[in-house]
Design a protein around this motif. Structure first.
Motif, PDB file in Angstrom:
ATOM      1  N   VAL A 123       0.819  -1.101   0.010  1.00  0.00           N
ATOM      2  CA  VAL A 123      -0.088  -0.094  -0.208  1.00  0.00           C
ATOM      3  C   VAL A 123       0.990   1.049  -0.049  1.00  0.00           C
ATOM      4  O   VAL A 123       0.247   2.369  -0.486  1.00  0.00           O
ATOM      5  CB  VAL A 123      -0.769  -0.201   0.638  1.00  0.00           C
ATOM      6  N   PHE A 124       1.966   0.976   0.404  1.00  0.00           N
ATOM      7  CA  PHE A 124       2.743   2.172   0.503  1.00  0.00           C
ATOM      8  C   PHE A 124       4.228   2.121  -0.707  1.00  0.00           C
ATOM      9  O   PHE A 124       4.741   3.186  -0.977  1.00  0.00           O
ATOM     10  CB  PHE A 124       3.644   2.392   1.077  1.00  0.00           C
ATOM     11  N   ARG A 125       3.670   1.634  -1.654  1.00  0.00           N
ATOM     12  CA  ARG A 125       3.873   1.751  -2.716  1.00  0.00           C
ATOM     13  C   ARG A 125       3.571   2.701  -4.406  1.00  0.00           C
ATOM     14  O   ARG A 125       2.858   3.003  -4.501  1.00  0.00           O
ATOM     15  CB  ARG A 125       4.195   0.304  -3.490  1.00  0.00           C
ATOM     16  N   GLU A 126       4.459   3.529  -4.353  1.00  0.00           N
ATOM     17  CA  GLU A 126       4.082   4.425  -6.258  1.00  0.00           C
ATOM     18  C   GLU A 126       3.188   3.214  -6.627  1.00  0.00           C
ATOM     19  O   GLU A 126       3.962   3.001  -7.478  1.00  0.00           O
ATOM     20  CB  GLU A 126       5.275   5.355  -6.760  1.00  0.00           C
ATOM     21  N   GLY A 127       2.172   4.264  -7.051  1.00  0.00           N
ATOM     22  CA  GLY A 127       0.946   3.553  -8.389  1.00  0.00           C
ATOM     23  C   GLY A 127       0.308   2.258  -7.911  1.00  0.00           C
ATOM     24  O   GLY A 127      -0.710   1.651  -8.623  1.00  0.00           O
ATOM     25  N   TYR A 128       0.684   2.206  -6.416  1.00  0.00           N
ATOM     26  CA  TYR A 128      -0.355   1.034  -6.211  1.00  0.00           C
ATOM     27  C   TYR A 128      -1.219   1.453  -5.162  1.00  0.00           C
ATOM     28  O   TYR A 128      -2.070   2.743  -4.839  1.00  0.00           O
ATOM     29  CB  TYR A 128       0.478   0.213  -5.449  1.00  0.00           C
ATOM     30  N   THR A 146      11.341  14.112   8.476  1.00  0.00           N
ATOM     31  CA  THR A 146      12.078  14.098   9.165  1.00  0.00           C
ATOM     32  C   THR A 146      12.390  13.057  10.277  1.00  0.00           C
ATOM     33  O   THR A 146      12.883  12.681  11.291  1.00  0.00           O
ATOM     34  CB  THR A 146      11.531  15.100  10.048  1.00  0.00           C
ATOM     35  N   GLY A 147      12.825  11.767   9.286  1.00  0.00           N
ATOM     36  CA  GLY A 147      12.890  10.471  10.501  1.00  0.00           C
ATOM     37  C   GLY A 147      11.707   9.915  11.017  1.00  0.00           C
ATOM     38  O   GLY A 147      11.841   8.942  11.122  1.00  0.00           O
ATOM     39  N   ILE A 148      11.214   9.685  10.619  1.00  0.00           N
ATOM     40  CA  ILE A 148       9.121   9.163  11.252  1.00  0.00           C
ATOM     41  C   ILE A 148       9.853   8.359  10.002  1.00  0.00           C
ATOM     42  O   ILE A 148       9.325   8.058   8.494  1.00  0.00           O
ATOM     43  CB  ILE A 148       7.958  10.722  10.706  1.00  0.00           C
ATOM     44  N   VAL A 149       8.866   7.159  10.240  1.00  0.00           N
ATOM     45  CA  VAL A 149       8.740   6.320   9.681  1.00  0.00           C
ATOM     46  C   VAL A 149       6.819   5.682  10.181  1.00  0.00           C
ATOM     47  O   VAL A 149       6.314   5.275  11.263  1.00  0.00           O
ATOM     48  CB  VAL A 149       9.710   4.976  10.121  1.00  0.00           C
ATOM     49  N   ILE A 150       6.538   5.250   9.028  1.00  0.00           N
ATOM     50  CA  ILE A 150       4.929   4.940   9.346  1.00  0.00           C
ATOM     51  C   ILE A 150       5.055   3.301   8.860  1.00  0.00           C
ATOM     52  O   ILE A 150       5.400   2.915   7.700  1.00  0.00           O
ATOM     53  CB  ILE A 150       4.213   6.093   8.297  1.00  0.00           C
ATOM     54  N   ARG A 151       4.262   2.288   9.062  1.00  0.00           N
ATOM     55  CA  ARG A 151       3.816   1.393   9.303  1.00  0.00           C
ATOM     56  C   ARG A 151       2.249   0.795   9.530  1.00  0.00           C
ATOM     57  O   ARG A 151       1.894   1.339   9.914  1.00  0.00           O
ATOM     58  CB  ARG A 151       5.423   0.167   9.496  1.00  0.00           C
ATOM     59  N   GLU A 152       2.068  -0.867   8.652  1.00  0.00           N
ATOM     60  CA  GLU A 152       1.052  -0.646   9.191  1.00  0.00           C
ATOM     61  C   GLU A 152       0.675  -1.787   9.507  1.00  0.00           C
ATOM     62  O   GLU A 152       1.206  -2.731   9.209  1.00  0.00           O
ATOM     63  CB  GLU A 152      -0.106  -1.258   7.839  1.00  0.00           C
ATOM     64  N   THR A 153      -0.004  -2.076  10.686  1.00  0.00           N
ATOM     65  CA  THR A 153       0.317  -2.930  11.602  1.00  0.00           C
ATOM     66  C   THR A 153      -1.747  -3.949  12.162  1.00  0.00           C
ATOM     67  O   THR A 153      -1.501  -4.302  13.199  1.00  0.00           O
ATOM     68  CB  THR A 153       0.645  -2.722  12.965  1.00  0.00           C
ATOM     69  N   GLY A 154      -2.714  -3.402  11.383  1.00  0.00           N
ATOM     70  CA  GLY A 154      -3.232  -3.579  12.021  1.00  0.00           C
ATOM     71  C   GLY A 154      -4.058  -5.753  11.172  1.00  0.00           C
ATOM     72  O   GLY A 154      -3.112  -5.939  11.164  1.00  0.00           O
ATOM     73  N   THR A 155      -5.129  -6.327  12.589  1.00  0.00           N
ATOM     74  CA  THR A 155      -5.031  -7.185  11.769  1.00  0.00           C
ATOM     75  C   THR A 155      -6.294  -6.949  10.416  1.00  0.00           C
ATOM     76  O   THR A 155      -7.605  -6.818  11.478  1.00  0.00           O
ATOM     77  CB  THR A 155      -5.834  -7.977  12.971  1.00  0.00           C
ATOM     78  N   PRO A 156      -5.762  -7.850   9.281  1.00  0.00           N
ATOM     79  CA  PRO A 156      -7.348  -8.689   8.538  1.00  0.00           C
ATOM     80  C   PRO A 156      -8.642  -8.888   9.358  1.00  0.00           C
ATOM     81  O   PRO A 156      -8.757  -9.302   9.936  1.00  0.00           O
ATOM     82  CB  PRO A 156      -6.409  -9.132   7.703  1.00  0.00           C
ATOM     83  N   ILE A 164       2.887   5.683  13.022  1.00  0.00           N
ATOM     84  CA  ILE A 164       3.890   6.383  13.123  1.00  0.00           C
ATOM     85  C   ILE A 164       4.897   6.753  14.141  1.00  0.00           C
ATOM     86  O   ILE A 164       4.370   7.327  14.543  1.00  0.00           O
ATOM     87  CB  ILE A 164       2.702   7.688  12.505  1.00  0.00           C
ATOM     88  N   LEU A 165       6.433   6.119  13.299  1.00  0.00           N
ATOM     89  CA  LEU A 165       7.007   6.216  15.186  1.00  0.00           C
ATOM     90  C   LEU A 165       7.612   7.374  15.304  1.00  0.00           C
ATOM     91  O   LEU A 165       8.755   7.592  13.999  1.00  0.00           O
ATOM     92  CB  LEU A 165       7.631   4.292  15.483  1.00  0.00           C
ATOM     93  N   VAL A 166       7.489   8.172  16.015  1.00  0.00           N
ATOM     94  CA  VAL A 166       8.447   9.616  15.551  1.00  0.00           C
ATOM     95  C   VAL A 166       9.680   8.998  16.271  1.00  0.00           C
ATOM     96  O   VAL A 166       9.983   8.832  17.156  1.00  0.00           O
ATOM     97  CB  VAL A 166       7.992  10.976  16.085  1.00  0.00           C
ATOM     98  N   PRO A 167      11.053   9.432  16.464  1.00  0.00           N
ATOM     99  CA  PRO A 167      12.506   9.523  16.182  1.00  0.00           C
ATOM    100  C   PRO A 167      12.425  10.109  18.315  1.00  0.00           C
ATOM    101  O   PRO A 167      12.046  11.435  17.664  1.00  0.00           O
ATOM    102  CB  PRO A 167      13.258   9.137  16.090  1.00  0.00           C
ATOM    103  N   GLU A 168      13.400  10.441  18.657  1.00  0.00           N
ATOM    104  CA  GLU A 168      14.011  10.779  20.308  1.00  0.00           C
ATOM    105  C   GLU A 168      13.801  11.619  19.687  1.00  0.00           C
ATOM    106  O   GLU A 168      14.913  11.849  18.219  1.00  0.00           O
ATOM    107  CB  GLU A 168      14.911   9.983  20.372  1.00  0.00           C
ATOM    108  N   GLY A 169      14.189  13.370  20.152  1.00  0.00           N
ATOM    109  CA  GLY A 169      14.082  14.469  18.959  1.00  0.00           C
ATOM    110  C   GLY A 169      13.244  15.186  18.818  1.00  0.00           C
ATOM    111  O   GLY A 169      13.449  16.073  18.650  1.00  0.00           O
TER     112      GLY A 169
END
Length: 184
Positions: A123-128, A146-156, A164-169
């Motif tokens: 779902v994060f790929r360009e064109g998908y 700004t070094g923030i990472v997003i991922r999908e971790t839900g249950t189908p 959305i993981l925001v790094p220290e600082g």
């Protein structure tokens, strides 16, 4: 007649892609800044309000500020629009945050159908996707500035869960905001 339908479909796809590109043309152009996450989420909810149709949106982001691209509101708007567009039965959307050992996590959830395991990274790929295929691709790019990472971790079958993981600082919590522990 089929040719005209095909031409119209192609023209509509091009129009959607131009609109999406226009929306994100300023990505990375303006310097990152400290953003009130609660305000960004509320603005995104207001932006999507015409499409909501009886969807309860819960904002548990009070007091959280993150260092992000000024398009942070567009990140939340895209997540909300995806919930509304791809999960017609969704009735609840929520957003909260909590401290983890590797930073602060913002959790966006809905009570829709979720994303199949084999599609969680796709779902994060360009064109998908069914529309322009730029939405979640650009969301990831906006956050990565700004070094923030997003991922999908839900249950189908149990709704989406975007972390959305925001790094220290890259975050701070104002005294008025309550830190909520987030499992996982």
């Amino acid at each position: 007649m089929q040719r005209i339908d095909r031409i119209e479909t192609t023209a509509e796809a091009i129009r959607r892609q131009i609109d999406a590109t226009r929306q994100y043309q300023d990505m990375g152009v303006k310097a990152p800044l400290w953003c009130n996450v609660s305000d960004c989420f509320d603005a995104a909810v207001s932006h999507c309000n015409g499409n909501q149709k009886n969807v309860q949106c819960t904002n548990s982001l009070a007091g959280l500020d993150i260092y992000a691209d000024p398009l942070l509101e567009a990140v939340f708007a895209n997540l909300i629009e995806n919930s509304l567009m791809h999960c017609p039965g969704v009735t609840a959307i929520s957003c909260s945050y909590g401290k983890r050992r590797d930073g602060m996590v913002i959790v966006y959830t809905d009570n829709g159908t979720g994303i199949p395991k084999d599609k969680k990274e796709l779902v994060f790929r360009e064109g998908y996707g069914k529309n322009t295929g730029l939405g979640l691709f650009l969301v990831r790019e906006i956050l990565a500035i700004t070094g923030i990472v997003i991922r999908e971790t839900g249950t189908p079958g149990g709704g989406v869960r975007f972390e959305i993981l925001v790094p220290e600082g890259g975050y701070h919590v104002r005294a008025s905001g309550a830190k909520v522990p987030v499992p996982g």
